[in-house]
Design a protein around this motif. Structure first.
Motif, mmCIF file in Angstrom:
data_model
loop_
_atom_site.group_PDB
_atom_site.id
_atom_site.type_symbol
_atom_site.label_atom_id
_atom_site.label_comp_id
_atom_site.label_asym_id
_atom_site.label_seq_id
_atom_site.Cartn_x
_atom_site.Cartn_y
_atom_site.Cartn_z
ATOM 1 N N ASP A 100 3.921 -24.414 -0.516
ATOM 2 C CA ASP A 100 3.614 -25.706 0.085
ATOM 3 C C ASP A 100 2.422 -25.537 1.014
ATOM 4 N N GLU A 101 1.490 -26.490 0.989
ATOM 5 C CA GLU A 101 0.285 -26.337 1.796
ATOM 6 C C GLU A 101 0.591 -26.323 3.291
ATOM 7 N N ARG A 158 -8.103 -33.919 -3.905
ATOM 8 C CA ARG A 158 -6.856 -33.207 -4.199
ATOM 9 C C ARG A 158 -6.149 -33.741 -5.441
ATOM 10 N N LEU A 191 -7.048 -23.030 4.844
ATOM 11 C CA LEU A 191 -6.612 -21.650 4.742
ATOM 12 C C LEU A 191 -7.666 -20.747 5.358
ATOM 13 N N LEU A 243 1.565 -22.810 3.961
ATOM 14 C CA LEU A 243 0.379 -21.969 3.867
ATOM 15 C C LEU A 243 -0.433 -22.039 5.160
ATOM 16 N N ARG A 244 -0.617 -23.244 5.654
ATOM 17 C CA ARG A 244 -1.378 -23.408 6.884
ATOM 18 C C ARG A 244 -0.627 -22.829 8.077
ATOM 19 N N LEU A 271 -1.097 -25.767 -6.205
ATOM 20 C CA LEU A 271 -2.074 -25.610 -5.130
ATOM 21 C C LEU A 271 -2.959 -24.395 -5.374
ATOM 22 N N CYS A 298 -5.836 -29.623 4.193
ATOM 23 C CA CYS A 298 -5.319 -28.422 3.555
ATOM 24 C C CYS A 298 -6.282 -27.278 3.867
#
Length: 286
Positions: free
Chosen positions: A27-28, A155, A83, A31-32, A127, A81
């Protein structure tokens, strides 16, 4: 505390057998969150003690808060989103590695796969697959010290990745009939439009551009007219010419279009080729 060596291949056996795209979907938000926690941990250390080293290179790069940046994956992304990306201290535009699944991965490994069934043109769904699209258009095919050749994709962009020999070698995106042309008007596309085609330069002249155009046209068997976004590059014109030489039944079907694709915004590609209205490259993108 000893010095940490972070290599492009993860340390445990499972990670050595897999690449980020092969891991369970992430899940974004997670991830973040993991990236934020890692960055906070890095900043709180009394001294820098992590290094990134490519498995194929002798050089190493110290991991500090000063050579880490946030990457935004999607165009006009309100949710953000993001990273973490590692870059050389003297070149912030370059991306050396990405922080994913608790490890630093070099770019060439992020676009690889260990899944034998991941081959050919496959729909972009996860993703990680969208991250690979981002890397191909914004990092891998980006000339040094220059702007990326393509804009960042939304997206929700419909796309397919092209996989060969365990790596992503290209992709294409589609604006579907009925989808919005932009975020500031109510205009919708009046026909399916092939929007972006990318093949890594190291994979040119292998018929991959032709493969993607063929796949696009065959994906809409009930549509009388199909579009390709303006402007057509010289290499894309070469692909279209090759395709239309092989498929005469598509000569009245394939048009260069401006959004949203009304008849006054369409120009027949085969006719324009015959009238020498295009610059045609000797190097097809496929």
């Amino acid at each position: 505390m000893g010095v940490h060596w972070i290599c492009s291949e993860a340390s445990d056996v499972l990670c050595r057998m897999m690449f980020p795209v092969d891991f369970p979907p992430v899940d974004e938000t997670d991830l973040r969150s993991a990236s934020e926690q890692y960055l906070l941990s890095l900043k709180s250390r009394p001294e820098n003690n992590e290094w990134f080293q490519h498995s194929s290179k002798a050089s190493k790069l110290e991991i500090t808060a000063n050579n880490i940046k946030w990457l935004q994956l999607f165009e006009d992304d309100q949710a953000g989103c993001l990273l973490l990306a590692l870059h050389p201290p003297d070149d912030p535009a370059q991306v050396v590695a990405l922080y994913l699944y608790g490890s630093w991965w070099c770019v060439k490994d992020v676009i690889r796969t260990s899944c034998k069934t991941r081959t050919g043109l496959l729909p972009v769904q996860s993703l990680m697959e969208r991250l690979i699209m981002f890397l191909l258009s914004q990092v891998v095919e980006r000339p040094s010290q220059e702007e990326a050749l393509f804009s960042v994709h939304p997206r929700t962009e419909s796309a397919k990745l092209l996989w060969r020999d365990g790596q992503a070698v290209g992709f294409y995106t589609v604006k579907h009939k009925g989808t919005l042309c932009d975020s500031w008007s109510s205009r919708c596309y009046l026909l399916p439009v092939l929007d972006t085609v990318l093949v890594r330069t190291s994979w040119w002249r292998r018929g991959l551009g032709l493969q993607m155009l063929t796949d696009f046209c065959s994906s809409f068997p009930n549509e009388e007219v199909l579009g390709i976004s303006v402007p057509l590059s010289a290499s894309m014109v070469a692909v279209c010419r090759h395709f239309l030489q092989l498929n005469e039944d598509h000569r009245d079907r394939l048009y260069e279009v401006e959004a949203p694709g009304a008849w006054t915004q369409r120009r027949n590609i085969w006719l324009n080729i015959q009238l020498s209205r295009y610059l045609i490259s000797r190097d097809e993108v496929g």
